[in-house]
Design an enzyme around this catalytic site. Structure first.
Site, PDB file in Angstrom:
ATOM      1  N   TYR A 144      51.315   8.532   0.952  1.00 48.83           N
ATOM      2  CA  TYR A 144      51.435  10.000   0.978  1.00 48.83           C
ATOM      3  C   TYR A 144      50.757  10.570   2.226  1.00 48.83           C
ATOM      4  CZ  TYR A 144      50.975  14.826  -0.899  1.00 48.83           C
ATOM      5  OH  TYR A 144      51.034  16.198  -1.104  1.00 48.83           O
ATOM      6  N   ASP A 145      49.490  10.177   2.442  1.00 44.01           N
ATOM      7  CA  ASP A 145      48.722  10.757   3.556  1.00 44.01           C
ATOM      8  C   ASP A 145      49.385  10.468   4.905  1.00 44.01           C
ATOM      9  OD1 ASP A 145      47.104  11.006   1.371  1.00 44.01           O
ATOM     10  OD2 ASP A 145      45.284  10.273   2.326  1.00 44.01           O
ATOM     11  N   GLY A 147      52.456   9.316   5.348  1.00 53.15           N
ATOM     12  CA  GLY A 147      53.819   9.865   5.338  1.00 53.15           C
ATOM     13  C   GLY A 147      53.819  11.320   5.779  1.00 53.15           C
ATOM     14  N   LYS A 148      52.869  12.077   5.239  1.00 48.18           N
ATOM     15  CA  LYS A 148      52.786  13.505   5.585  1.00 48.18           C
ATOM     16  C   LYS A 148      52.316  13.688   7.034  1.00 48.18           C
ATOM     17  CE  LYS A 148      53.836  15.802   1.716  1.00 48.18           C
ATOM     18  NZ  LYS A 148      54.808  16.887   1.614  1.00 48.18           N
ATOM     19  N   SER A 188      45.736  20.176 -14.704  1.00 44.24           N
ATOM     20  CA  SER A 188      46.600  20.009 -15.875  1.00 44.24           C
ATOM     21  C   SER A 188      45.980  19.012 -16.870  1.00 44.24           C
ATOM     22  CB  SER A 188      48.008  19.583 -15.457  1.00 44.24           C
ATOM     23  OG  SER A 188      47.953  18.591 -14.466  1.00 44.24           O
ATOM     24  N   ARG A 210      36.631  20.046  -4.864  1.00 44.90           N
ATOM     25  CA  ARG A 210      37.962  20.490  -4.455  1.00 44.90           C
ATOM     26  C   ARG A 210      37.937  22.023  -4.417  1.00 44.90           C
ATOM     27  NH1 ARG A 210      38.152  15.753  -3.857  1.00 44.90           N
ATOM     28  NH2 ARG A 210      39.832  14.290  -4.358  1.00 44.90           N
TER      29      ARG A 210
HETATM   30  P1  NAD Z   1      56.252  18.501  -7.446  1.00 44.51           P
HETATM   31  O1  NAD Z   1      56.184  17.042  -7.671  1.00 44.51           O
HETATM   32  O2  NAD Z   1      56.222  19.394  -8.649  1.00 44.51           O
HETATM   33  O3  NAD Z   1      57.549  18.880  -6.609  1.00 44.51           O
HETATM   34  C1  NAD Z   1      58.157  18.034  -5.684  1.00 44.51           C
HETATM   35  C2  NAD Z   1      59.661  18.161  -5.846  1.00 44.51           C
HETATM   36  O4  NAD Z   1      60.308  17.316  -4.879  1.00 44.51           O
HETATM   37  C3  NAD Z   1      60.153  17.700  -7.236  1.00 44.51           C
HETATM   38  O5  NAD Z   1      61.050  18.638  -7.749  1.00 44.51           O
HETATM   39  C4  NAD Z   1      60.836  16.355  -6.929  1.00 44.51           C
HETATM   40  O6  NAD Z   1      61.848  16.027  -7.866  1.00 44.51           O
HETATM   41  C5  NAD Z   1      61.348  16.594  -5.529  1.00 44.51           C
HETATM   42  N1  NAD Z   1      61.586  15.360  -4.764  1.00 44.51           N
HETATM   43  C6  NAD Z   1      60.758  14.299  -4.618  1.00 44.51           C
HETATM   44  N2  NAD Z   1      61.331  13.366  -3.835  1.00 44.51           N
HETATM   45  C7  NAD Z   1      62.540  13.859  -3.472  1.00 44.51           C
HETATM   46  C8  NAD Z   1      63.603  13.363  -2.670  1.00 44.51           C
HETATM   47  N3  NAD Z   1      63.533  12.169  -2.076  1.00 44.51           N
HETATM   48  N4  NAD Z   1      64.707  14.137  -2.529  1.00 44.51           N
HETATM   49  C9  NAD Z   1      64.809  15.345  -3.131  1.00 44.51           C
HETATM   50  N5  NAD Z   1      63.843  15.859  -3.899  1.00 44.51           N
HETATM   51  C10 NAD Z   1      62.711  15.132  -4.074  1.00 44.51           C
HETATM   52  O7  NAD Z   1      55.070  18.869  -6.446  1.00 44.51           O
HETATM   53  P2  NAD Z   1      54.543  20.280  -5.932  1.00 44.51           P
HETATM   54  O8  NAD Z   1      53.128  20.402  -6.346  1.00 44.51           O
HETATM   55  O9  NAD Z   1      55.496  21.357  -6.275  1.00 44.51           O
HETATM   56  O10 NAD Z   1      54.550  20.024  -4.350  1.00 44.51           O
HETATM   57  C11 NAD Z   1      55.566  20.541  -3.513  1.00 44.51           C
HETATM   58  C12 NAD Z   1      55.246  20.182  -2.067  1.00 44.51           C
HETATM   59  O11 NAD Z   1      53.980  20.731  -1.700  1.00 44.51           O
HETATM   60  C13 NAD Z   1      55.166  18.676  -1.816  1.00 44.51           C
HETATM   61  O12 NAD Z   1      55.754  18.394  -0.576  1.00 44.51           O
HETATM   62  C14 NAD Z   1      53.679  18.412  -1.752  1.00 44.51           C
HETATM   63  O13 NAD Z   1      53.376  17.314  -0.938  1.00 44.51           O
HETATM   64  C15 NAD Z   1      53.151  19.717  -1.175  1.00 44.51           C
HETATM   65  N6  NAD Z   1      51.757  19.924  -1.582  1.00 44.51           N
HETATM   66  C16 NAD Z   1      51.440  20.325  -2.835  1.00 44.51           C
HETATM   67  C17 NAD Z   1      50.102  20.486  -3.189  1.00 44.51           C
HETATM   68  C18 NAD Z   1      49.691  20.938  -4.567  1.00 44.51           C
HETATM   69  O14 NAD Z   1      48.487  21.020  -4.829  1.00 44.51           O
HETATM   70  N7  NAD Z   1      50.584  21.280  -5.459  1.00 44.51           N
HETATM   71  C19 NAD Z   1      49.085  20.223  -2.256  1.00 44.51           C
HETATM   72  C20 NAD Z   1      49.457  19.796  -0.981  1.00 44.51           C
HETATM   73  C21 NAD Z   1      50.791  19.668  -0.648  1.00 44.51           C
HETATM   74  N1  UDP Z   2      40.194  13.779 -11.420  1.00 53.77           N
HETATM   75  C1  UDP Z   2      39.382  13.601 -12.520  1.00 53.77           C
HETATM   76  N2  UDP Z   2      39.959  13.466 -13.754  1.00 53.77           N
HETATM   77  C2  UDP Z   2      41.305  13.530 -13.937  1.00 53.77           C
HETATM   78  C3  UDP Z   2      42.136  13.733 -12.807  1.00 53.77           C
HETATM   79  C4  UDP Z   2      41.546  13.836 -11.561  1.00 53.77           C
HETATM   80  O1  UDP Z   2      38.147  13.557 -12.408  1.00 53.77           O
HETATM   81  O2  UDP Z   2      41.753  13.422 -15.100  1.00 53.77           O
HETATM   82  C5  UDP Z   2      39.560  13.939 -10.102  1.00 53.77           C
HETATM   83  C6  UDP Z   2      40.117  13.037  -9.005  1.00 53.77           C
HETATM   84  O3  UDP Z   2      39.460  11.785  -8.996  1.00 53.77           O
HETATM   85  C7  UDP Z   2      39.825  13.870  -7.769  1.00 53.77           C
HETATM   86  C8  UDP Z   2      39.959  15.313  -8.251  1.00 53.77           C
HETATM   87  O4  UDP Z   2      39.830  15.255  -9.658  1.00 53.77           O
HETATM   88  O5  UDP Z   2      38.502  13.648  -7.343  1.00 53.77           O
HETATM   89  C9  UDP Z   2      41.280  15.966  -7.881  1.00 53.77           C
HETATM   90  O6  UDP Z   2      42.321  15.100  -8.306  1.00 53.77           O
HETATM   91  P1  UDP Z   2      43.861  15.493  -8.184  1.00 53.77           P
HETATM   92  O7  UDP Z   2      44.632  14.272  -8.564  1.00 53.77           O
HETATM   93  O8  UDP Z   2      44.121  16.744  -8.948  1.00 53.77           O
HETATM   94  O9  UDP Z   2      44.066  15.861  -6.656  1.00 53.77           O
HETATM   95  P2  UDP Z   2      43.645  15.154  -5.260  1.00 53.77           P
HETATM   96  O10 UDP Z   2      42.716  14.016  -5.520  1.00 53.77           O
HETATM   97  O11 UDP Z   2      44.921  14.713  -4.665  1.00 53.77           O
HETATM   98  O12 UDP Z   2      42.976  16.239  -4.523  1.00 53.77           O
END
Ligand code: NAD
Ligand code: UDP
Length: 321
Positions: A144-145, A147-148, A188, A210
């Site tokens: 992910y990291d 890739g982004k 969640s 966070r």
């Molecule tokens: P999410 O998983 O709910 O949404 C991602 C969506 O992309 C889903 O609907 C999934 O089905 C679709 N998807 C995945 N792979 C695909 C593919 N190959 N082709 C078409 N569709 C595809 O996640 P989110 O939280 O809504 O995140 C949306 C975007 O924001 C992502 O790019 C994520 O990396 C970025 N983002 C989110 C957060 C966050 O905290 N929510 C933080 C940083 C970055």
């Molecule tokens: N985390 C936790 N309990 C859980 C889920 C996550 O303590 O049930 C911690 C996780 O280890 C991280 C932080 O909460 O330190 C945020 O996790 P999340 O997966 O939400 O996002 P990210 O790590 O990608 O910021």
């Protein structure tokens, strides 16, 4: 009225973005392969004549006509993006190439949903956009990291080489209604555990931090970035600078739900960043944006959402994925 393509449009953030763009009178094309997204997130939009849904995987080329592209397609939670790491890299990299190719061909403006994960386990705190990050290229989070990070590179290359109109937003942890109950993210997980009086699972000692941004604030910042003049390409951090330990988050959620849950400790996943907090100076200056929803207020709304979901569809909330 614009025609706007949203990849990942049936996900947590994408579905909310589609809704807001429709409210502004735009036509919206939602593209999603439903890897982590859910049709339930967009059911209520299907009757709208300005809304179109295409089932498509962005790792394959796509040809549609539009004015703007929001590229959100990508699983965002660690358990989801680690389930099929190769597909995650392909979605980030091939997805970016395909969407940039489309943007170049039709001269559309394109925004990339990047992430605070590009900073890895940051040595600079709070994180400024100029910081290059501290990412393990072969760790469990690297699909992910990296890739982004590669997607950001591609966006920048298309901007320099082809004058493609790009925007890069670096999103910090965002939460709110429509989060997937099984996506394993901390907000969640803790809310569902608290509502069911189950143990709250803190990974590690809970001292890692966070900064949590409410969904509506984030989408507002994203749309503001898209609306900036072409010379503003980003990256721009968008997140809430309020910083909390994971233990503080658990205590807040227990308090707000009146839960009898106990806190238990579980092993800390590898490469879990120790601290994260956005410096949002650029967002304030360039977008005139700052978050308006304090953590407890956003948590109350998110708790209400999961309370309703538990009543309406307990199987979706509690069953196996
Ligand atoms: P999410 O998983 O709910 O949404 C991602 C969506 O992309 C889903 O609907 C999934 O089905 C679709 N998807 C995945 N792979 C695909 C593919 N190959 N082709 C078409 N569709 C595809 O996640 P989110 O939280 O809504 O995140 C949306 C975007 O924001 C992502 O790019 C994520 O990396 C970025 N983002 C989110 C957060 C966050 O905290 N929510 C933080 C940083 C970055
Ligand atoms: N985390 C936790 N309990 C859980 C889920 C996550 O303590 O049930 C911690 C996780 O280890 C991280 C932080 O909460 O330190 C945020 O996790 P999340 O997966 O939400 O996002 P990210 O790590 O990608 O910021």
């Amino acid at each position: 009225m614009k025609r706007i393509l949203v990849t990942g449009g049936s996900g947590f953030l994408g579905s909310w973005l589609c809704e807001k763009l429709l409210e502004q009178g735009n036509e919206v094309i939602c593209v999603d392969n439903f890897y982590t997204g859910a049709k339930r997130n967009i059911y209520h939009l299907l009757d709208n004549k300005r809304f179109e849904l295409i089932r498509h995987d962005v790792t394959f080329p796509l040809y549609v006509e539009c004015d703007e592209i929001y590229n959100l397609a990508c699983p965002a939670s660690p358990i989801h993006y680690q389930r099929d790491p190769v597909q995650t890299v392909k979605t980030c990299v091939h997805g970016a190439i395909n969407m940039l190719g489309l943007a170049k061909r039709i001269n559309a403006k394109i925004l990339q949903a990047s992430t605070s994960e590009v900073y890895g386990d940051p040595a600079i705190h709070p994180q400024v956009e100029e910081y290059w990050g501290n990412v393990n290229p072969i760790g469990v989070r690297s699909c992910y990291d990296e890739g982004k990070r590669c997607a950001e590179t591609l966006f920048n290359c298309y901007s320099m080489q082809n004058a493609t109109r790009i925007k890069i937003i670096r999103i910090f942890n965002t939460y709110g209604p429509r989060m997937h109950p099984h996506d394993g993210r901390v907000v969640s997980n803790f809310i569902l555990q608290a509502l069911q009086n189950q143990d709250i699972t803190i990974y590690g000692d809970g001292s890692q931090t966070r900064s949590f941004c409410y969904r509506d604030d984030l989408i507002d910042g994203m749309m503001k970035l898209m609306a900036t003049p072409d010379e503003i390409t980003g990256p721009v951090n968008v997140g809430n600078p309020g910083e909390f330990t994971i233990l503080q988050l658990a205590e807040n959620i227990i308090d707000l739900t009146g839960s009898s849950s106990k806190i238990i400790r579980m092993p800390l996943p590898s490469d879990d960043p120790k601290q994260r907090k956005p410096d949002i100076t650029k967002a304030r200056e360039l977008l005139n944006w700052q978050p308006t929803t304090p953590l407890r207020e956003g948590l109350v709304k998110t708790i209400e959402y999961f309370e309703d979901l538990l009543k309406i569809d307990p199987e979706f909330c509690c069953g196996q994925e």
